[in-house]
Write a protein that holds these residues in place. Structure first.
Motif, short mmCIF file in Angstrom:
data_model
loop_
_atom_site.label_atom_id
_atom_site.label_comp_id
_atom_site.label_asym_id
_atom_site.label_seq_id
_atom_site.Cartn_x
_atom_site.Cartn_y
_atom_site.Cartn_z
N MET A 1 0.78 -0.61 0.43
CA MET A 1 0.00 0.30 0.24
C MET A 1 0.77 1.05 -0.12
SD MET A 1 -2.79 1.16 2.92
CE MET A 1 -3.74 -0.57 2.28
N PRO A 2 0.64 2.37 -0.91
CA PRO A 2 1.41 3.33 -0.66
C PRO A 2 1.14 3.85 0.36
CG PRO A 2 0.03 3.26 -2.67
CD PRO A 2 -0.41 2.02 -1.98
N ARG A 3 2.65 5.41 0.58
CA ARG A 3 2.64 6.08 1.52
C ARG A 3 2.27 7.53 1.09
NH1 ARG A 3 3.36 4.20 6.75
NH2 ARG A 3 4.24 5.83 7.63
N TYR A 4 1.89 8.06 1.62
CA TYR A 4 1.44 9.88 1.24
C TYR A 4 2.07 10.74 2.78
CZ TYR A 4 -1.12 7.46 -2.42
OH TYR A 4 -1.70 6.71 -3.74
N GLU A 5 2.62 11.22 2.20
CA GLU A 5 2.38 12.14 3.43
C GLU A 5 2.31 13.80 3.14
OE1 GLU A 5 7.57 14.24 5.15
OE2 GLU A 5 7.41 13.40 2.79
N TYR A 6 1.47 14.34 4.80
CA TYR A 6 1.75 15.46 4.96
C TYR A 6 2.14 16.45 5.76
CZ TYR A 6 -2.36 12.09 2.51
OH TYR A 6 -3.39 11.22 1.28
N ARG A 7 1.38 17.30 5.71
CA ARG A 7 1.80 18.64 6.35
C ARG A 7 0.28 19.68 7.11
NH1 ARG A 7 2.44 24.16 5.88
NH2 ARG A 7 2.79 23.95 3.96
N GLY A 12 1.42 22.90 11.45
CA GLY A 12 3.38 22.41 10.47
C GLY A 12 3.73 21.10 10.72
N ASP A 13 2.85 19.95 11.23
CA ASP A 13 3.45 18.64 11.60
C ASP A 13 3.31 17.90 10.00
OD1 ASP A 13 4.49 16.25 12.82
OD2 ASP A 13 2.16 15.37 13.49
N THR A 14 4.27 17.59 10.08
CA THR A 14 4.29 16.77 9.19
C THR A 14 4.04 15.00 9.20
OG1 THR A 14 6.15 18.02 7.90
CG2 THR A 14 5.94 15.64 6.95
N PHE A 15 3.49 14.27 8.31
CA PHE A 15 3.28 12.66 9.12
C PHE A 15 3.06 11.67 7.24
CE2 PHE A 15 -0.26 15.39 9.07
CZ PHE A 15 -1.28 14.36 8.51
N GLU A 16 2.96 10.90 7.62
CA GLU A 16 2.66 10.11 6.78
C GLU A 16 1.31 9.13 6.94
OE1 GLU A 16 6.15 7.12 6.00
OE2 GLU A 16 7.36 9.23 4.73
N SER A 22 -6.54 4.83 -4.25
CA SER A 22 -7.76 5.45 -3.82
C SER A 22 -8.23 6.22 -3.66
CB SER A 22 -8.98 4.16 -4.80
OG SER A 22 -9.09 3.94 -3.24
N GLU A 23 -7.88 7.14 -2.49
CA GLU A 23 -7.73 6.87 -1.83
C GLU A 23 -7.40 8.36 -1.31
OE1 GLU A 23 -9.15 5.53 2.19
OE2 GLU A 23 -10.21 3.71 1.47
N SER A 24 -6.20 8.86 -2.68
CA SER A 24 -5.46 9.49 -2.36
C SER A 24 -5.39 10.58 -1.93
CB SER A 24 -3.72 9.15 -3.35
OG SER A 24 -4.42 9.71 -4.87
N ALA A 25 -6.32 11.32 -2.70
CA ALA A 25 -6.93 12.80 -2.92
C ALA A 25 -7.72 12.86 -1.87
CB ALA A 25 -7.80 12.59 -3.78
N ALA A 26 -8.41 11.73 -0.70
CA ALA A 26 -8.98 12.27 0.29
C ALA A 26 -8.30 13.20 1.22
CB ALA A 26 -9.90 10.49 1.15
N PRO A 27 -9.44 13.79 2.19
CA PRO A 27 -8.57 14.51 3.45
C PRO A 27 -7.74 13.71 4.21
CG PRO A 27 -10.99 15.02 3.27
CD PRO A 27 -10.62 14.03 2.32
N ALA A 28 -7.49 14.32 4.78
CA ALA A 28 -6.29 13.60 6.01
C ALA A 28 -6.11 14.59 7.80
CB ALA A 28 -4.75 13.36 5.43
N GLU A 29 -5.90 13.76 8.59
CA GLU A 29 -6.48 14.55 9.82
C GLU A 29 -5.08 14.60 10.19
OE1 GLU A 29 -8.36 13.62 13.99
OE2 GLU A 29 -9.43 15.23 12.64
N VAL A 38 -2.17 18.98 4.08
CA VAL A 38 -1.89 19.17 2.79
C VAL A 38 -1.69 18.39 2.41
CG1 VAL A 38 -0.48 20.37 2.95
CG2 VAL A 38 -1.19 21.15 0.74
N LYS A 39 -1.43 17.33 1.07
CA LYS A 39 -0.76 16.20 0.95
C LYS A 39 0.88 16.92 -0.07
CE LYS A 39 -0.96 13.47 -2.91
NZ LYS A 39 -2.34 12.56 -3.89
N LEU A 40 1.33 16.28 0.54
CA LEU A 40 3.55 16.86 -0.15
C LEU A 40 3.26 15.64 -1.16
CD1 LEU A 40 5.18 17.19 2.89
CD2 LEU A 40 3.60 19.16 1.49
N LEU A 41 4.08 16.63 -2.03
CA LEU A 41 4.76 15.56 -3.24
C LEU A 41 5.77 14.72 -3.23
CD1 LEU A 41 4.91 18.25 -6.16
CD2 LEU A 41 2.87 16.42 -5.85
N SER A 42 6.29 14.09 -2.98
CA SER A 42 7.37 12.72 -2.77
C SER A 42 8.32 13.00 -3.90
CB SER A 42 7.09 11.61 -2.96
OG SER A 42 6.63 10.38 -4.52
#
Length: 68
Positions: A1-7, A12-16, A22-29, A38-42
């Motif tokens: 399963m892919p890992r996505y990085e968010y800020r 200001g915390d950065t997390f994965e 299929s859920e890559s564009a879904a909001p993340a808490e 916001v999803k960061l580019l890898s």
């Protein structure tokens, strides 16, 4: 399963997160509970081209005459 990085824009915390593509564009808490993220580019997605030189037709280092 892919890992996505968010800020998190709130703290200001950065997390994965691991989630299906299929859920890559879904909001993340964020882990602190903030919803403004916001999803960061890898680096893989950003660095798609290679800066390494193309191999020479001489067969590499020893075939190219650099191994004296």
């Amino acid at each position: 399963m892919p890992r996505y990085e968010y800020r998190c824009r709130s703290c200001g915390d950065t997390f994965e997160l691991s989630r299906p593509m299929s859920e890559s564009a879904a909001p993340a808490e964020c882990p602190a509970g903030h919803a403004d993220t916001v999803k960061l580019l890898s680096t893989v997605a950003v660095g798609g081209s290679s800066s390494a030189p193309a191999p020479s037709s001489g067969g590499g280092c020893c075939g190219g005459g650099c191994c004296g």
